[in-house]
Design a protein around this motif. Structure first.
Motif, short mmCIF file in Angstrom:
data_model
loop_
_atom_site.label_atom_id
_atom_site.label_comp_id
_atom_site.label_asym_id
_atom_site.label_seq_id
_atom_site.Cartn_x
_atom_site.Cartn_y
_atom_site.Cartn_z
N ILE A 74 3.93 -3.51 -39.26
CA ILE A 74 5.33 -3.72 -38.88
C ILE A 74 5.66 -2.97 -37.59
N ASN A 75 5.06 -1.79 -37.41
CA ASN A 75 5.30 -1.04 -36.18
C ASN A 75 4.56 -1.64 -34.99
N ILE A 76 3.40 -2.22 -35.24
CA ILE A 76 2.71 -2.95 -34.18
C ILE A 76 3.56 -4.13 -33.72
N LEU A 77 4.15 -4.85 -34.67
CA LEU A 77 5.00 -6.00 -34.34
C LEU A 77 6.17 -5.59 -33.47
N PHE A 78 6.88 -4.54 -33.87
CA PHE A 78 8.05 -4.13 -33.09
C PHE A 78 7.65 -3.49 -31.77
N ALA A 79 6.49 -2.84 -31.74
CA ALA A 79 6.00 -2.29 -30.48
C ALA A 79 5.76 -3.41 -29.47
N LEU A 80 5.21 -4.52 -29.93
CA LEU A 80 4.99 -5.67 -29.06
C LEU A 80 6.31 -6.26 -28.58
N LEU A 81 7.32 -6.27 -29.47
CA LEU A 81 8.63 -6.77 -29.06
C LEU A 81 9.23 -5.90 -27.96
N TYR A 82 9.17 -4.58 -28.14
CA TYR A 82 9.67 -3.67 -27.11
C TYR A 82 8.89 -3.85 -25.81
N PHE A 84 7.28 -6.56 -24.68
CA PHE A 84 7.57 -7.81 -23.99
C PHE A 84 9.01 -7.86 -23.46
N VAL A 85 9.92 -7.17 -24.16
CA VAL A 85 11.29 -7.08 -23.63
C VAL A 85 11.31 -6.28 -22.34
N GLY A 86 10.43 -5.27 -22.30
CA GLY A 86 10.32 -4.43 -21.10
C GLY A 86 10.55 -2.98 -21.44
N VAL A 87 9.57 -2.15 -21.16
CA VAL A 87 9.70 -0.73 -21.49
C VAL A 87 10.76 -0.06 -20.63
N GLU A 88 11.18 -0.74 -19.54
CA GLU A 88 12.25 -0.16 -18.71
C GLU A 88 13.59 -0.16 -19.43
N ASN A 89 13.66 -0.92 -20.54
CA ASN A 89 14.89 -0.94 -21.35
C ASN A 89 14.92 0.18 -22.38
N LEU A 90 13.92 1.04 -22.35
CA LEU A 90 13.87 2.21 -23.23
C LEU A 90 14.11 3.45 -22.38
N GLN A 91 15.33 3.98 -22.48
CA GLN A 91 15.68 5.14 -21.66
C GLN A 91 14.86 6.36 -22.08
N GLY A 92 14.31 7.06 -21.10
CA GLY A 92 13.49 8.23 -21.37
C GLY A 92 12.03 7.90 -21.54
N PHE A 93 11.71 6.62 -21.49
CA PHE A 93 10.32 6.17 -21.65
C PHE A 93 9.55 6.48 -20.38
N ARG A 94 8.44 7.18 -20.47
CA ARG A 94 7.61 7.51 -19.33
C ARG A 94 6.58 6.40 -19.12
N SER A 96 3.65 4.18 -17.58
CA SER A 96 2.33 4.50 -17.07
C SER A 96 1.72 3.27 -16.42
N THR A 97 0.77 3.52 -15.56
CA THR A 97 0.06 2.39 -14.94
C THR A 97 -0.87 1.71 -15.94
N SER A 98 -1.15 2.39 -17.04
CA SER A 98 -2.00 1.80 -18.07
C SER A 98 -1.12 1.08 -19.09
N GLU A 99 -1.35 -0.23 -19.24
CA GLU A 99 -0.56 -1.01 -20.18
C GLU A 99 -0.84 -0.59 -21.63
N LEU A 100 -2.06 -0.13 -21.87
CA LEU A 100 -2.40 0.32 -23.23
C LEU A 100 -1.61 1.56 -23.61
N ILE A 101 -1.43 2.47 -22.64
CA ILE A 101 -0.62 3.67 -22.91
C ILE A 101 0.84 3.28 -23.12
N ASN A 102 1.35 2.35 -22.34
CA ASN A 102 2.72 1.89 -22.53
C ASN A 102 2.91 1.28 -23.92
N LEU A 103 1.94 0.47 -24.35
CA LEU A 103 2.02 -0.14 -25.68
C LEU A 103 1.96 0.94 -26.77
N GLY A 104 1.11 1.95 -26.54
CA GLY A 104 1.02 3.04 -27.51
C GLY A 104 2.32 3.81 -27.62
N ASN A 105 2.96 4.10 -26.49
CA ASN A 105 4.24 4.80 -26.51
C ASN A 105 5.32 3.96 -27.19
#
Length: 319
Positions: A74-82, A84-94, A96-105
């Protein structure tokens, strides 16, 4: 396929709940673990399955595996939603140039939202990200409520912690022979008013046709006041028993099943608990007797119940 002309002196049991047509009933009547050997068809899978009961019946390992798998997926599913919506819509999100790290965060932010921990260094911005986060928080609250109920149900479910011997025996008994099987409590429970019933199911020949016949087997003792040690159920094989004319070869090659039903009062649950099992004819050892499975300790102040000896038996001759 072996079937028998049954002993006319044996008392039949018409209230077993099993069918009498031997040609349409497959396999044993009751599985070794006490469940009915019946597969239901004719309705949709979702309608014929009680998921609450299914979760209560799972082993501890499988139950925890389901819980952790659901939590991870369930957390993998919502992580994918966040993501694809764009990590820039998560304030305070750092980012990274690595997409895998962004998905992990995004996954770790999802776990915080799902559990409503909310450490505060990341928060959703914008309508779409906030909507996803609010839906996830609701699902998290409902999920933890369900899991809490399941944990309580598993711990509070009345269970008869009773172990049966793997085999039944045909053993010497008072100058004759008897059918015996052994049972014993295996946890720190206190059972009283234990009552047992045994039914024999056999394929017999009646009017030139084979049919399922059921017989109530009389026991030496049907009820005991307290069940603290082992209890050997004994059915004397007299001339009124349906087993009276059966030889060792009949038990090896024949088709029959001994159904064992036990109910007892458990003072921990303050209620009656029940358990059942069965023995096919090929699970009955002819010419054997159970070994004693309890003895006093060295100081002669306690009785030691050796549960590992519940299946222990010694071969012997039967006259």
């Amino acid at each position: 396929m072996a079937f028998y002309k049954f002993n006319k002196n044996a008392r039949t049991d018409e209230n077993t709940g099993f069918g009498t047509n031997a040609s349409i009933y497959g396999g044993r009547f009751i599985n070794k673990n006490g469940t009915a050997n019946v597969v239901k068809r004719g309705v949709h899978f979702m309608n014929r399955t009680s998921w609450y009961h299914k979760m209560l019946e799972l082993s501890h390992v499988n139950f925890l595996a389901v819980i952790f798998s659901f939590y991870f997926l369930i957390n993998i599913l919502f992580a994918l939603l966040y993501y694809f919506v764009g990590v820039e819509n998560l304030q305070g999100f750092r980012s990274s140039t690595s997409e895998l790290i962004n998905l992990g965060n995004a996954f770790f932010f999802s776990t915080q939202t799902f559990t409503t921990v909310g450490y505060g260094h990341i928060s959703p911005v914008g309508f779409l990200a906030s909507t996803i986060a609010s839906i996830e928080a609701l699902i998290g609250l409902l999920s933890f409520g369900i899991v809490t109920g399941l944990f309580f149900g598993r711990f509070s479910k009345p269970t008869a912690y009773i172990k049966f011997s793997e085999n039944a025996l045909i053993a010497p008994y008072k100058g004759g022979k008897a059918l015996m099987m052994r049972l014993s409590p295996y946890k720190n429970t206190n059972f009283t008013d234990a009552e047992a019933k045994i039914t024999l199911g056999m394929i017999v020949e009646e009017n030139g046709k084979k049919t399922n016949k059921f017989f109530s087997l009389d026991l030496e003792m049907t009820k005991i006041n307290t069940l603290t040690l082992s209890w050997t159920l004994v059915h004397p094989i007299t001339n009124e028993s349906p087993l009276y004319n059966l030889s060792e070869t009949d038990f090896k090659n024949g088709e029959g099943e001994v159904l064992v039903f036990l109910k007892t009062f458990d003072d921990m649950f303050s209620g009656v608990v029940s358990v059942q099992t069965s023995y096919l004819f090929n699970e009955i050892i002819y010419g054997a007797k159970f070994d004693i499975m309890y003895a006093e300790n060295n100081s002669k102040t306690k009785t030691i119940l050796h549960l590992d000896k519940i299946n222990s038996y010694t071969k012997c001759k039967i006259d």
